[in-house]
Design an enzyme around this catalytic site. Sequence first.
Site, mmCIF file in Angstrom:
data_model
loop_
_atom_site.group_PDB
_atom_site.id
_atom_site.type_symbol
_atom_site.label_atom_id
_atom_site.label_comp_id
_atom_site.label_asym_id
_atom_site.label_seq_id
_atom_site.Cartn_x
_atom_site.Cartn_y
_atom_site.Cartn_z
ATOM 1 N N GLU A 1 4.733 -1.387 16.436
ATOM 2 C CA GLU A 1 4.856 -2.434 15.415
ATOM 3 C C GLU A 1 5.558 -3.664 16.004
ATOM 4 O O GLU A 1 6.574 -3.537 16.689
ATOM 5 C CB GLU A 1 5.670 -1.883 14.240
ATOM 6 C CG GLU A 1 5.846 -2.883 13.111
ATOM 7 C CD GLU A 1 6.549 -2.233 11.921
ATOM 8 O OE1 GLU A 1 6.037 -1.224 11.388
ATOM 9 O OE2 GLU A 1 7.624 -2.718 11.537
ATOM 10 N N ASP B 1 9.624 -6.918 0.499
ATOM 11 C CA ASP B 1 10.988 -6.980 -0.014
ATOM 12 C C ASP B 1 11.168 -8.255 -0.817
ATOM 13 O O ASP B 1 10.578 -9.277 -0.499
ATOM 14 C CB ASP B 1 11.988 -6.932 1.146
ATOM 15 C CG ASP B 1 12.106 -5.519 1.699
ATOM 16 O OD1 ASP B 1 12.102 -4.568 0.890
ATOM 17 O OD2 ASP B 1 12.176 -5.376 2.922
HETATM 18 P P1 FAD Z 1 5.697 -0.052 -3.778
HETATM 19 O O1 FAD Z 1 4.785 1.063 -3.436
HETATM 20 O O2 FAD Z 1 5.236 -1.059 -4.766
HETATM 21 O O3 FAD Z 1 7.083 0.573 -4.266
HETATM 22 C C1 FAD Z 1 8.194 -0.264 -4.536
HETATM 23 C C2 FAD Z 1 9.109 0.434 -5.548
HETATM 24 O O4 FAD Z 1 8.475 0.498 -6.821
HETATM 25 C C3 FAD Z 1 9.442 1.876 -5.171
HETATM 26 O O5 FAD Z 1 10.731 2.153 -5.647
HETATM 27 C C4 FAD Z 1 8.419 2.684 -5.943
HETATM 28 O O6 FAD Z 1 8.890 4.007 -6.172
HETATM 29 C C5 FAD Z 1 8.281 1.852 -7.221
HETATM 30 N N1 FAD Z 1 6.929 1.900 -7.784
HETATM 31 C C6 FAD Z 1 5.768 1.688 -7.140
HETATM 32 N N2 FAD Z 1 4.726 1.764 -7.987
HETATM 33 C C7 FAD Z 1 5.259 2.013 -9.197
HETATM 34 C C8 FAD Z 1 4.709 2.167 -10.506
HETATM 35 N N3 FAD Z 1 3.401 2.090 -10.721
HETATM 36 N N4 FAD Z 1 5.568 2.395 -11.521
HETATM 37 C C9 FAD Z 1 6.901 2.457 -11.326
HETATM 38 N N5 FAD Z 1 7.470 2.308 -10.127
HETATM 39 C C10 FAD Z 1 6.670 2.087 -9.073
HETATM 40 N N6 FAD Z 1 8.199 -5.600 4.163
HETATM 41 C C11 FAD Z 1 7.744 -6.843 4.420
HETATM 42 O O7 FAD Z 1 8.173 -7.795 3.747
HETATM 43 N N7 FAD Z 1 6.806 -7.085 5.404
HETATM 44 C C12 FAD Z 1 6.295 -6.073 6.163
HETATM 45 O O8 FAD Z 1 5.453 -6.310 7.031
HETATM 46 C C13 FAD Z 1 6.777 -4.752 5.923
HETATM 47 N N8 FAD Z 1 6.304 -3.713 6.646
HETATM 48 C C14 FAD Z 1 6.723 -2.431 6.353
HETATM 49 C C15 FAD Z 1 6.189 -1.367 7.073
HETATM 50 C C16 FAD Z 1 6.582 -0.065 6.790
HETATM 51 C C17 FAD Z 1 6.009 1.066 7.590
HETATM 52 C C18 FAD Z 1 7.541 0.189 5.754
HETATM 53 C C19 FAD Z 1 7.975 1.579 5.462
HETATM 54 C C20 FAD Z 1 8.074 -0.866 5.037
HETATM 55 C C21 FAD Z 1 7.663 -2.188 5.315
HETATM 56 N N9 FAD Z 1 8.167 -3.275 4.606
HETATM 57 C C22 FAD Z 1 7.731 -4.552 4.889
HETATM 58 C C23 FAD Z 1 9.197 -3.075 3.568
HETATM 59 C C24 FAD Z 1 8.564 -2.813 2.181
HETATM 60 O O9 FAD Z 1 7.782 -3.906 1.795
HETATM 61 C C25 FAD Z 1 9.715 -2.592 1.211
HETATM 62 O O10 FAD Z 1 10.369 -1.384 1.501
HETATM 63 C C26 FAD Z 1 9.391 -2.703 -0.259
HETATM 64 O O11 FAD Z 1 10.624 -2.753 -0.981
HETATM 65 C C27 FAD Z 1 8.593 -1.533 -0.825
HETATM 66 O O12 FAD Z 1 7.285 -1.649 -0.459
HETATM 67 P P2 FAD Z 1 6.168 -0.600 -0.956
HETATM 68 O O13 FAD Z 1 4.916 -1.069 -0.335
HETATM 69 O O14 FAD Z 1 6.617 0.778 -0.717
HETATM 70 O O15 FAD Z 1 6.163 -0.903 -2.525
#
Ligand code: FAD
Length: 299
Positions: A22, A114
């Site tokens: 990455e 985030d």
């Molecule tokens: P989601 O799946 O939307 O989850 C976010 C929160 O909402 C979680 O607490 C989940 O339990 C809750 N949730 C989800 N869906 C629902 C629903 N339907 N109802 C109720 N609650 C729900 N960040 C960046 O800005 N840029 C990047 O390039 C980036 N790359 C990453 C790569 C990896 C491998 C990882 C692990 C993280 C990365 N992140 C990045 C960080 C990530 O965007 C954050 O951790 C963010 O806060 C959560 O993203 P998510 O896609 O898991 O969100």
Amino acid sequence: MVDPDPSLAAHLRAEHPSFSFEFFPPKDDEGEEVLWRTISELEPLDPTFVSVTYGAGGTSQERTVRITARIAEQTQMRAVGHLTLVAQSKGEIESVLKHYAAAGIDHVLALRGDPKGGPRAVWEPTLDGMDHAIDLVELAGDLGGFCVGVAAFPEGHPDAESIQADADVLVAKANAGAEYAITQLFFRPSDYFSLVDRVQALGCDIPIIPGIMPILNFAQVARMAELSGADLPREVLDQIEPIADDKAAVRAKGIELATQLCRDLLADGAPGLHFITLNRSKATREIFETLQAEGRVRD
Ligand code: FAD
């Protein structure tokens, strides 16, 4: 629309572990030179894929798309573009997906992102935007032609109602079309395997690739762990704290600990390893070469 390349999803279900790197979009030309040097040093390892993170600001987002496109065009490596929902309308997000497709990038990591105020700030939806990563998985599915990955959290996402609710979210993303997941950094193999167990108990077999970040600079990793909600376990701290003032010793111990984590993960069936490189190649190469010499990853 571009044709999907089914081989990544297939590869992740194959016998040999995948390994991937990455990168992040550097903020200036100097940083970009370092990144391209790193990419040319890592390409000979023939990774399964490389990915480029997506920031919250306009220029950083453009850089992500441009760098991912250049990797797809000028190297032999499969390029995965990250994409988030932060501060963009649904139309803007759709337009980035179309840019990716036009540039030949048919692999995206679909993320919420985030909040603008940082990983521990409260999530504020954008006007005409989307709220959860699953919405982006569905949008990419509607457009068609993408192989979509998502994020997973061995210790649970910090905003999740519970660790079980967070596993439910991952399974929902898989049911919506996500073909694999990559985890947040973590330090205990048991946290990773507990997540795999929770997901499998829900009848879901999505490949979950562990995200690996060696401790090379203690303060930096401690900060990243704190921001992401990952726990730096006492057994790790006990090995790093006594040598915290000796940079070379911290680096050597960090590589040793990360290598052991990789061994433990592969030994118990993790489908691959995803290295968070911070745009440098040396530590990743050292770990990879040790695992290769031990016959744990393919030659
Ligand atoms: P989601 O799946 O939307 O989850 C976010 C929160 O909402 C979680 O607490 C989940 O339990 C809750 N949730 C989800 N869906 C629902 C629903 N339907 N109802 C109720 N609650 C729900 N960040 C960046 O800005 N840029 C990047 O390039 C980036 N790359 C990453 C790569 C990896 C491998 C990882 C692990 C993280 C990365 N992140 C990045 C960080 C990530 O965007 C954050 O951790 C963010 O806060 C959560 O993203 P998510 O896609 O898991 O969100």
